[in-house]
Design a protein around this motif. Structure first.
Motif, PDB file in Angstrom:
ATOM      1  N   UNK A 219       0.799  -1.229   0.000  1.00  0.00           N
ATOM      2  CA  UNK A 219       0.000   0.000   0.000  1.00  0.00           C
ATOM      3  C   UNK A 219       0.833   1.281   0.000  1.00  0.00           C
ATOM      4  N   UNK A 220       2.158   1.145   0.034  1.00  0.00           N
ATOM      5  CA  UNK A 220       2.978   2.336  -0.009  1.00  0.00           C
ATOM      6  C   UNK A 220       4.395   2.002  -0.412  1.00  0.00           C
ATOM      7  N   UNK A 221       5.091   2.994  -0.948  1.00  0.00           N
ATOM      8  CA  UNK A 221       6.492   2.797  -1.315  1.00  0.00           C
ATOM      9  C   UNK A 221       7.198   4.134  -1.168  1.00  0.00           C
ATOM     10  N   UNK A 222       8.443   4.088  -0.754  1.00  0.00           N
ATOM     11  CA  UNK A 222       9.234   5.318  -0.747  1.00  0.00           C
ATOM     12  C   UNK A 222      10.674   4.988  -1.107  1.00  0.00           C
ATOM     13  N   UNK A 223      11.301   5.905  -1.810  1.00  0.00           N
ATOM     14  CA  UNK A 223      12.685   5.736  -2.260  1.00  0.00           C
ATOM     15  C   UNK A 223      13.570   6.673  -1.446  1.00  0.00           C
ATOM     16  N   UNK A 224      14.746   6.170  -1.051  1.00  0.00           N
ATOM     17  CA  UNK A 224      15.687   6.999  -0.310  1.00  0.00           C
ATOM     18  C   UNK A 224      15.055   7.499   0.972  1.00  0.00           C
ATOM     19  N   UNK A 225      15.126   8.804   1.202  1.00  0.00           N
ATOM     20  CA  UNK A 225      14.591   9.387   2.435  1.00  0.00           C
ATOM     21  C   UNK A 225      13.066   9.445   2.447  1.00  0.00           C
ATOM     22  N   UNK A 256      18.891   7.160  -7.181  1.00  0.00           N
ATOM     23  CA  UNK A 256      18.219   7.512  -8.436  1.00  0.00           C
ATOM     24  C   UNK A 256      18.133   9.027  -8.577  1.00  0.00           C
ATOM     25  N   UNK A 257      18.658   9.549  -9.680  1.00  0.00           N
ATOM     26  CA  UNK A 257      18.539  10.983  -9.992  1.00  0.00           C
ATOM     27  C   UNK A 257      17.884  11.150 -11.343  1.00  0.00           C
ATOM     28  N   UNK A 258      16.844  11.950 -11.411  1.00  0.00           N
ATOM     29  CA  UNK A 258      16.180  12.174 -12.700  1.00  0.00           C
ATOM     30  C   UNK A 258      15.598  10.895 -13.273  1.00  0.00           C
ATOM     31  N   UNK A 259      15.285   9.952 -12.390  1.00  0.00           N
ATOM     32  CA  UNK A 259      14.701   8.688 -12.852  1.00  0.00           C
ATOM     33  C   UNK A 259      15.714   7.686 -13.350  1.00  0.00           C
ATOM     34  N   UNK A 260      17.011   8.004 -13.182  1.00  0.00           N
ATOM     35  CA  UNK A 260      18.102   7.167 -13.693  1.00  0.00           C
ATOM     36  C   UNK A 260      19.018   6.787 -12.535  1.00  0.00           C
ATOM     37  N   UNK A 261      19.470   5.546 -12.504  1.00  0.00           N
ATOM     38  CA  UNK A 261      20.380   5.145 -11.427  1.00  0.00           C
ATOM     39  C   UNK A 261      21.677   5.949 -11.506  1.00  0.00           C
ATOM     40  N   UNK A 262      22.181   6.334 -10.317  1.00  0.00           N
ATOM     41  CA  UNK A 262      23.433   7.106 -10.288  1.00  0.00           C
ATOM     42  C   UNK A 262      24.606   6.280  -9.752  1.00  0.00           C
ATOM     43  N   UNK A 263      24.412   4.975  -9.594  1.00  0.00           N
ATOM     44  CA  UNK A 263      25.506   4.108  -9.191  1.00  0.00           C
ATOM     45  C   UNK A 263      25.586   3.873  -7.695  1.00  0.00           C
ATOM     46  N   UNK A 264      24.870   4.677  -6.923  1.00  0.00           N
ATOM     47  CA  UNK A 264      24.783   4.419  -5.490  1.00  0.00           C
ATOM     48  C   UNK A 264      23.704   3.362  -5.240  1.00  0.00           C
ATOM     49  N   UNK A 265      23.644   2.840  -4.017  1.00  0.00           N
ATOM     50  CA  UNK A 265      22.665   1.782  -3.729  1.00  0.00           C
ATOM     51  C   UNK A 265      21.243   2.252  -4.006  1.00  0.00           C
ATOM     52  N   UNK A 266      20.464   1.405  -4.653  1.00  0.00           N
ATOM     53  CA  UNK A 266      19.022   1.643  -4.697  1.00  0.00           C
ATOM     54  C   UNK A 266      18.486   1.264  -3.321  1.00  0.00           C
ATOM     55  N   UNK A 267      17.736   2.184  -2.744  1.00  0.00           N
ATOM     56  CA  UNK A 267      17.146   1.899  -1.441  1.00  0.00           C
ATOM     57  C   UNK A 267      15.672   2.289  -1.470  1.00  0.00           C
ATOM     58  N   UNK A 268      14.823   1.357  -1.062  1.00  0.00           N
ATOM     59  CA  UNK A 268      13.386   1.649  -1.035  1.00  0.00           C
ATOM     60  C   UNK A 268      12.739   0.910   0.126  1.00  0.00           C
ATOM     61  N   UNK A 269      11.554   1.366   0.487  1.00  0.00           N
ATOM     62  CA  UNK A 269      10.823   0.767   1.597  1.00  0.00           C
ATOM     63  C   UNK A 269       9.364   0.645   1.200  1.00  0.00           C
ATOM     64  N   UNK A 270       8.724  -0.455   1.576  1.00  0.00           N
ATOM     65  CA  UNK A 270       7.320  -0.634   1.222  1.00  0.00           C
ATOM     66  C   UNK A 270       6.469  -0.864   2.465  1.00  0.00           C
ATOM     67  N   UNK A 271       5.195  -0.478   2.319  1.00  0.00           N
ATOM     68  CA  UNK A 271       4.207  -0.712   3.374  1.00  0.00           C
ATOM     69  C   UNK A 271       3.336  -1.893   2.968  1.00  0.00           C
ATOM     70  N   UNK A 272       3.264  -2.887   3.851  1.00  0.00           N
ATOM     71  CA  UNK A 272       2.451  -4.073   3.595  1.00  0.00           C
ATOM     72  C   UNK A 272       1.277  -4.063   4.568  1.00  0.00           C
TER      73      UNK A 272
END
Lengths: 333, 333, 333, 333
Positions: A219-225, A256-272
């Motif tokens: 029911x939710x997702x967030x990227x980075x902060x 992710x910058x501008x919708x493109x990976x910048x080489x740093x870790x992809x980090x995301x969190x989801x709400x279940x």
């Protein structure tokens, strides 16, 4: 639509209480080694059996129907099928007239004019995530340098720091009261190359969230902060580059910058969300009798199905990244 | 990919400092009345001019190049073009070697091997959202009973209840310090028919989040009770049906069950990051000089570009819902 | 749908007598040199002016609206627009009630409930092929080793061997009688790599025929020996390999085996119907008056529009091959 | 790509000598009655057994794995699987080094770097057309008023008028000499509604030819008067309307104007090449031994596989028309 992807294409089929469920994967490059053993680890992570998960037992053995010859992918579509064995449909019979709150019973019955197979949730069952896990195993072979790690961050009101001490009790008590729990899960991906993502519309966030929200119950997702980051000043939020590899001092953008990976870790969190099926009776409308009635859902449920979601999340994301990875292959002129 | 949708198809093009930006919309049914006046209200909502927004002024007059004849849609593709007039590219010259933190400068330069047009952010500029707003105006004509309302929930650390008293000062102070703000926005959609959404992969949440994350700067999304809802017990989270229309007593699922609309309001909330461009100097890597240097970004920025996002969010979602709406048209046998 | 391709994606728009026609090309790799001069040769091949072609004169100057910066492609969508200048719509006014035989007037008016722009054929005009030619110019840059050559094989009952002696007279006499001609065109493509084509459904023949039949007026296509080849015995039809490059002794398969290029020349032939618009009166139904009436079509027509089709055929095929070429880029494991 | 269609979507999988072949059909409206008996007639038309067809016998019993519940379609993807039983792979072993002329052996081995399953032609086998026939059975249920009829027009040098007297002998003699035959097949479709087809790119001719050329061995197609029609004057070719239904006096356009059906019969003709596998030895290159060698193909072949193609052609076209039919459903404003 039961299809995902433009180059690495995944087509899902099957029902919870039909003959089985499966996945057809097209666009897999030829020459990738693939045997049944490759699936064992990820499939077992998704299995029930732990405290808080359903007592329905399925051996979940993949059958590779096509697309693999002498243990290598051939370039033709790979069909992987899982037979349903341990089905028990008796308890689901009247959910078209007395739909379970939180489930697809009502909306799907309306959409498909009552012809949907509602047994065990049918095509809307969490069992379909088995197909995502299987396809993700192949996706990860394409992304062979990427490192995926997922972690349950919270269950109900319990933070992960409290799990050791309190979780078992919390699950048992909730089960005892006939109730259920949700939670949050984080996913970190390391060794991601720079340049994945196809904006404007196929930003990394767009593509990843699209497949993640196909996992039932997210029911939710967030990227980075994420949401917390909206409280930061720009000078704090911005991730400054600190070396020639593009490494940044912080990772509020989640890699992710501008919708493109910048080489740093992809980090995301989801709400279940909490499991919708609960033993506790619920007062809800019976569309046949035309009144509000108590509904008690028998059967076999996960108290907290999110316990089985981390590998599903990982592998769903792997599917999406494999597609972006193949799209990003450079042509030089 | 710069295309979205399967029946209502939107293709976006243009750059911030090129000749203009525009949108090609295919699959629009014939016979819809469409004049320039239809665009005025939504386009003006997106405009700058308020406190906290950029001093760049564009008149943003849509040119309908094709697909409309005698004020009605013809069924052929509709190309809407916006000329760029007030461009000023001088200040952007060295962002390929000294990329702005938080922007696409670094990742896009890598992805496109340095051939990307970086002036004003080029194809990654927020100016592209003008195209989303324009396409959304047409989408809303297809969804003529739906009622959209968006609201800024928070800016930086300020909750909407505090806006009257404190916002103007907060924006001015932040501007004065050369910094920027983000925030959160909610969207409510009323009068949504039951049955939209095409699971497994094209759940309503998947399709909406996919287009929403193409809006530059969005970093999170939640439906219904979202992240907070993960702390609820299932018995509280479940939305019980209370009448024969399918109305529910609560709306923790945000109007969506099993990826399909259930006829209750769609409710979602997004996280918008602080504007990446700030006047305050930032210590960040210069890839040409190969060391960390101070970067001061001149030019014209929004202190809080989220102030202009609500109509973009509405209309992006309208595009996605128009596509789902056309897909859901029933065929009877 | 006005879109073609999965990686090299072409979107077409515009009408014959509107403000102009154009093409949006997405998926073009960055870093390809592209200037207005690149279009001159192919566009001039499509122009009218020769005996047998329409007196409508358009300068057909391409305007590159987006996607090119400093004479190189940027990776963003390329919008190329051609203004309509020499339009004259008076003569087309009543074709919705008295539709021209052979044209889209009747079927399009029904399909679009009468809202279609019928002036000059609107979106169904041969003028749209200008967009194909322009997109093909870019496609050919991706296929830089391929050599395209097209040739008119026959016009009406005249074989190409007779053109020198008889064609001019034949065209003038047909024009004089107010009638029109069709014909056949062949296309040969040399230096095609082995391995293009994505069967099962995206065989080379499928993809090429799909785009070729979007050219108005094409009514047949054959590859290699085509219809004549159905009379051969298998032992004659089969193309035997004669060296290690895969060269074959004959080319009855037109360079394609199993839907995949085999490295020999692609060879195909198309049937182009006679120009539908003729000055000669035709007895055809008037749907307003509800009876058969004589229809005389004034205006400006090509006696044999196939004279202008060879470059359209070439460039349409180039678009399709560029897409297959990008899809075929190998990933190694 | 092994997928066809945008609303009625067909995904094909399997190999000739693997565990089986099948088809996944997505986008089928719910509520269509569907039982195994529905497949019997069309599947039996495709079977071998007649003079001129292969001695390989397969019972071709469809297994409906998903998407059907209580004999009605549910709206979920329908997976239909056919087990391979009568396989014999011994004779196919060295076709990667000594590829069969006319087959995919050479081009597919190159494309898939030698990992393709070459047994019995693998994924390139004519056996895959079984999947097309099965999917077409469902497509025809959507097109329930349409009437399909296909007819073999010629076999080798024999016109259909000569079949009664001469065909049996011709086939036997060709078989005896170890050779093979091709031919032509016509298809007529009656009761087609006006308005199908989605130009510019998805003209009826484009969509139909695209799927038709995925049938192995098709090398040409013509609509209406086709190649012969290029010799007509425009005044003869044009089909004049004769009544208010849109009926035309002739049908040289094959029921299609401007890429859109005009309500007259769709008429088309295809060229089928002679069976590539022949017993007669052929001189062709051995890529391992690096010289030209005689190749004798043992195994079981059709002398004239076109004898089994008419139902494949019909049902492939039905798939494409079902997709166009669903796309054409009107929305009114």
């Amino acid at each position: 639509m039961n299809s995902f992807g433009s180059l690495f294409r995944v087509h899902i089929y099957g029902e919870s209480h039909g003959s089985g469920i499966g996945v057809l994967i097209d666009g897999v490059p030829s020459g990738i080694k693939l045997t049944l053993e490759d699936f064992t680890k990820d499939l077992s992570k998704r299995k029930s059996g732990k405290i808080g998960t359903t007592p329905r037992k399925e051996d979940d053995i993949p059958n590779i129907i096509s697309g693999v010859f002498n243990d290598f992918t051939t370039g033709a579509p790979i069909n992987i099928f899982f037979e349903n064995k341990n089905t028990d449909s008796k308890v689901y019979t009247d959910f078209k007239s007395h739909p379970r709150p939180g489930h697809a019973d009502f909306s799907a019955t309306k959409k498909y004019s009552g012809f949907n197979d509602i047994r065990g949730g049918g095509h809307f069952s969490g069992r379909l995530t088995l197909a995502l896990v299987a396809a993700g195993v192949i996706a990860k072979k394409i992304l062979n340098d990427f490192i995926f790690s997922s972690e349950i961050e919270s269950i109900g009101i319990l933070n992960k720091l409290e799990f050791d001490k309190k979780l078992e009790n919390y699950l048992l008590e909730t089960a005892h009261s006939g109730d259920s729990l949700g939670g949050t899960i984080s996913l970190t991906i390391k060794n991601v190359p720079i340049g994945l993502g196809e904006p404007f519309f196929d930003s990394v966030e767009s593509v990843l969230s699209s497949i993640i929200f196909s996992i039932p119950g997210i029911k939710g997702i967030e990227f980075g902060a994420g949401f917390k980051g909206t409280e930061f000043l720009g000078s704090k939020f911005n991730d400054c580059f600190i070396d020639k590899s593009g490494k940044t001092s912080s990772n509020n953008n989640g890699g992710i910058n501008g919708g493109i990976t910048n080489g740093n870790d992809i980090f995301l969190k989801v709400a279940v969300k909490p499991t919708s099926s609960i033993f506790k009776p619920q007062e809800t409308f019976n569309f046949k009798d035309k009144n509000i009635q108590s509904l008690k859902i028998n059967g076999r449920h996960d108290v907290a199905f999110l316990l089985r979601v981390p590998i599903v999340l990982e592998n769903a994301v792997a599917i999406a990244l494999a597609d972006l990875y193949l799209q990003n292959k450079k042509i030089f002129f």
